[in-house]
Design a protein around this motif. Sequence first.
Motif, PDB file in Angstrom:
ATOM      1  N   GLY A   1       0.798  -1.220   0.000  1.00 51.92           N
ATOM      2  CA  GLY A   1       0.000   0.000   0.000  1.00 51.92           C
ATOM      3  C   GLY A   1       0.830   1.269   0.000  1.00 51.92           C
ATOM      4  N   LEU A   2       2.036   1.224  -0.611  1.00 51.62           N
ATOM      5  CA  LEU A   2       2.951   2.363  -0.543  1.00 51.62           C
ATOM      6  C   LEU A   2       3.310   2.914  -1.921  1.00 51.62           C
ATOM      7  CD1 LEU A   2       5.345   1.034   2.265  1.00 51.62           C
ATOM      8  CD2 LEU A   2       3.725   2.933   2.467  1.00 51.62           C
ATOM      9  N   LYS A   3       2.446   2.699  -2.920  1.00 55.88           N
ATOM     10  CA  LYS A   3       2.750   3.161  -4.269  1.00 55.88           C
ATOM     11  C   LYS A   3       2.949   4.671  -4.331  1.00 55.88           C
ATOM     12  CE  LYS A   3       0.555   1.717  -7.851  1.00 55.88           C
ATOM     13  NZ  LYS A   3      -0.544   1.326  -8.773  1.00 55.88           N
ATOM     14  N   GLU A   4       2.242   5.409  -3.508  1.00 51.96           N
ATOM     15  CA  GLU A   4       2.356   6.867  -3.528  1.00 51.96           C
ATOM     16  C   GLU A   4       3.547   7.379  -2.734  1.00 51.96           C
ATOM     17  OE1 GLU A   4       0.523   8.764  -5.471  1.00 51.96           O
ATOM     18  OE2 GLU A   4      -0.296   6.851  -6.173  1.00 51.96           O
ATOM     19  N   ARG A   5       4.155   6.515  -1.941  1.00 53.99           N
ATOM     20  CA  ARG A   5       5.263   6.969  -1.076  1.00 53.99           C
ATOM     21  C   ARG A   5       6.607   6.377  -1.472  1.00 53.99           C
ATOM     22  NH1 ARG A   5       4.197   6.426   5.012  1.00 53.99           N
ATOM     23  NH2 ARG A   5       6.018   7.805   5.000  1.00 53.99           N
ATOM     24  N   ILE A   6       6.618   5.381  -2.351  1.00 53.41           N
ATOM     25  CA  ILE A   6       7.862   4.826  -2.894  1.00 53.41           C
ATOM     26  C   ILE A   6       7.728   4.874  -4.406  1.00 53.41           C
ATOM     27  CG2 ILE A   6       9.464   2.887  -2.937  1.00 53.41           C
ATOM     28  CD1 ILE A   6       8.181   1.859  -0.363  1.00 53.41           C
ATOM     29  N   ARG A   7       8.425   5.775  -5.054  1.00 57.96           N
ATOM     30  CA  ARG A   7       8.205   6.038  -6.475  1.00 57.96           C
ATOM     31  C   ARG A   7       9.416   5.689  -7.321  1.00 57.96           C
ATOM     32  NH1 ARG A   7       5.115  11.881  -6.538  1.00 57.96           N
ATOM     33  NH2 ARG A   7       3.496  11.328  -5.014  1.00 57.96           N
TER      34      ARG A   7
END
Length: 362
Positions: A225-231
């Motif tokens: 659930g970290l697609k927006e925070r690990i780019r």
Amino acid sequence: MAQPLDDITVISPHFKRRLSGVTSTVIQLIPEQRRQGLGILTLGPGLPPHLPKMRWSQLPGLWKRPKSGGNRVWHARRNNEMLAGLVLRDILRMPLKLLFTSAAQRHHSRYTRWLISRMDAVVATNAKSGSFLQVPHTVIRHGVDLDLFHPSGEVDAAMPADLKGRHIVGCFGRVRHQKGTDLFVKAMIELLPDHPDWMAVISGRVTPEHSGFADQLKAEIAAAGLKERIRFLGEVDDIKPWYRRLTLYVAPSRNEGFGLTPLEAMASGTAVVASDAGAYAEMIIENETGAVVPAGNYIRLRDAIAAFLNPQKAIEAGRKGRQHVEATFGLSREADQLSDVYARLLSTTPPSPHATVTQGNG
């Protein structure tokens, strides 16, 4: 327009099209050498158009000595460049002295050892690389351009708007197992949920043979659930603003030759956590400019990163990192030391059938 060869005393071949650490070194170093008055040209593909080049059609011109009346130096950094130098010097009998810079931190193949044995001088980029050489050599550490890589007190206008107000931890370089990208992603998945003011960015080429590796990392990020925070940024045309925007840089390589990225980060005023691959351990002052951990050790890497997710600690380490690079790793220092090696080669007589090398301590 072709550059005339009359005043050229050093040829720096570059026989690789893809961007690499060697490419980055050449791109930064040659303009500094030119600024210092050295007559130097590149030869080969894969370099930006602003670098001074000779054409392949000018190779016969190397039979003619420069205005100085002496030899020229052929400065190779790869096996194929050493081999080309041997053909030019020993078969075509061009008045060249051969210099090789070695960054590899492994035992060389028999073929590479033979090539190195035919050089007139050898440079190692760090003490660890030098320990794998079986010939006398000079240690000259790479430097970084302190004008190109510098701190900035302002957020770059080109940065995505949703990064404003966030601290960013970055990992730059080709996305592959060797570079430890998976270790960085694993650490981010574990640490970022407890640090809501931080985000992570990954920049670098994904070659076809490593696309499955990259896809697996993206799937793990999505599952957490970290697609927006690990780019994943992909390849960035100009990475310098990103270095300035980071609060922490991580270099988790399992294996490296030299590795310039920690120097570029520190020159940009950014704290660094790195493995002990390549020359990283020789760059970083432990607990002052960052931290060094054993290559491939995930737990040590994660814990070191966690310690620098304290913004105040990271910012202070970044300030000290800039000071450290200014004092020790300026590009002009590397250019000066190479000039000394060139001068020694150009002041000697033509090579005997069994070339000798110069020894020094850098």
